[in-house]
Design an enzyme around this catalytic site. Structure first.
Site, PDB file in Angstrom:
ATOM      1  N   TYR A   1       0.831  -1.204   0.000  1.00 32.28           N
ATOM      2  CA  TYR A   1       0.000   0.000   0.000  1.00 32.28           C
ATOM      3  C   TYR A   1       0.866   1.254   0.000  1.00 32.28           C
ATOM      4  O   TYR A   1       0.644   2.189  -0.787  1.00 32.28           O
ATOM      5  CB  TYR A   1      -0.899  -0.032   1.236  1.00 32.28           C
ATOM      6  CG  TYR A   1      -1.712   1.216   1.490  1.00 32.28           C
ATOM      7  CD1 TYR A   1      -2.778   1.562   0.675  1.00 32.28           C
ATOM      8  CD2 TYR A   1      -1.445   2.026   2.599  1.00 32.28           C
ATOM      9  CE1 TYR A   1      -3.540   2.689   0.931  1.00 32.28           C
ATOM     10  CE2 TYR A   1      -2.213   3.151   2.867  1.00 32.28           C
ATOM     11  CZ  TYR A   1      -3.258   3.481   2.031  1.00 32.28           C
ATOM     12  OH  TYR A   1      -4.013   4.594   2.283  1.00 32.28           O
TER      13      TYR A   1
ATOM     14  N   LYS B   1       1.141   4.103  -2.944  1.00 32.99           N
ATOM     15  CA  LYS B   1       0.856   5.509  -2.659  1.00 32.99           C
ATOM     16  C   LYS B   1       2.085   6.392  -2.886  1.00 32.99           C
ATOM     17  O   LYS B   1       1.941   7.571  -3.235  1.00 32.99           O
ATOM     18  CB  LYS B   1       0.350   5.659  -1.229  1.00 32.99           C
ATOM     19  CG  LYS B   1      -1.039   5.082  -0.994  1.00 32.99           C
ATOM     20  CD  LYS B   1      -2.117   5.814  -1.783  1.00 32.99           C
ATOM     21  CE  LYS B   1      -3.504   5.418  -1.323  1.00 32.99           C
ATOM     22  NZ  LYS B   1      -4.574   6.140  -2.076  1.00 32.99           N
TER      23      LYS B   1
END
Length: 258
Positions: A166, A170
């Site tokens: 994640y 990002k």
């Protein structure tokens, strides 16, 4: 000197159309509400159409603005194309894109991460925002301009082993923000907001109970979705006319503490 009246005028989005992915709950829902209250018609997109319809009804009832619910899995290229097409067909314009939809999968350890989970994480958090931003940015640049806002995470600056895919996706969104800001200038501004620990449905499994301290945050508490929304409005409006390529932390000081 800037007056309160002129500040209100700068934040006015009357006549604009804003699209918010992941817009039916949490941070996305708060952003939808404030953009509509500023005068924008809104497109509320998420995987669950029923949730989007409920949010759209609430927005129309409380703001008087038009709200279009759209089912969209941003990890699918064709869904992203359809979202842009439906927006233009329904409203005839596209002024603001908020790439808010995301996912942060739970896993036992790094060795347990399979290819499917890894790919899904990047599809939702990076591939979808890329496709939507390119489609929207190209349209805006050819018409009246606009603003793209990517909702990332403070974790992209201090990656944790517990959220590594994640955080990596990002971090790519941060790079995308800077690159697109150059690609679609001068008519389109592209910025990113990096929230830290916020109290949403996704944080229920690990967040301190409501009212309890959060000692891992310098401000000693979790953030609330409505504390991100005003910054999104600022970046969506003419009030931020000289801001592009910016990556802005809203994390209660977490990244500095680390």
């Amino acid at each position: 000197m800037t007056s309160l009246a002129s500040l209100a005028s700068l934040h006015d989005l009357t006549g604009k159309t804003a699209v918010v992915t992941g817009g039916s709950r949490g941070i996305g829902r708060a952003i939808v509400q404030i953009l509509a209250e500023a005068g924008a018609d809104v497109v509320i997109a998420s995987r669950k159409l029923d949730s989007c319809k409920i949010a759209a009804e609430e927005v129309e009832a409380t703001t008087g603005r038009r709200a279009l619910p759209v089912a969209c899995h941003v990890g699918r290229w064709e869904d992203c194309n359809d979202l842009v097409d439906q927006t233009l067909e329904h409203f005839g314009r596209f002024d603001v894109l908020v790439n808010n939809a995301g996912m942060s999968p739970v896993y036992e350890n790094l060795e347990a991460i399979g290819e499917e989970l890894y790919d899904k994480t990047f599809d939702v958090n990076l591939k979808g925002p890329f496709r939507l931003a390119v489609r929207a940015g190209a349209y805006m640049a050819e018409h009246e301009g606009g603003s793209i806002i990517n909702i990332g995470t403070a974790g992209s600056l201090v990656a944790s082993v517990n959220q590594l895919p994640y955080a990596c996706a990002k971090a790519g969104l941060n790079a995308l923000t800077v690159g697109l800001a150059e690609a679609y200038a001068p008519k389109v501004r592209v910025n990113a907001i990096l929230p830290g620990p916020f109290r949403t449905d996704l944080s229920k499994s690990w967040a301190p109970a409501e009212g309890e301290d959060a000692p891992f945050v310098p401000l000693n508490r979790m953030g609330r979705p409505e504390e991100v929304a005003p910054l999104a409005l600022h970046l969506a409006s003419n009030a931020s006319s000289f801001t592009t390529g910016a990556v802005i932390r809203v994390d209660g000081g977490v990244t500095r503490k680390v």
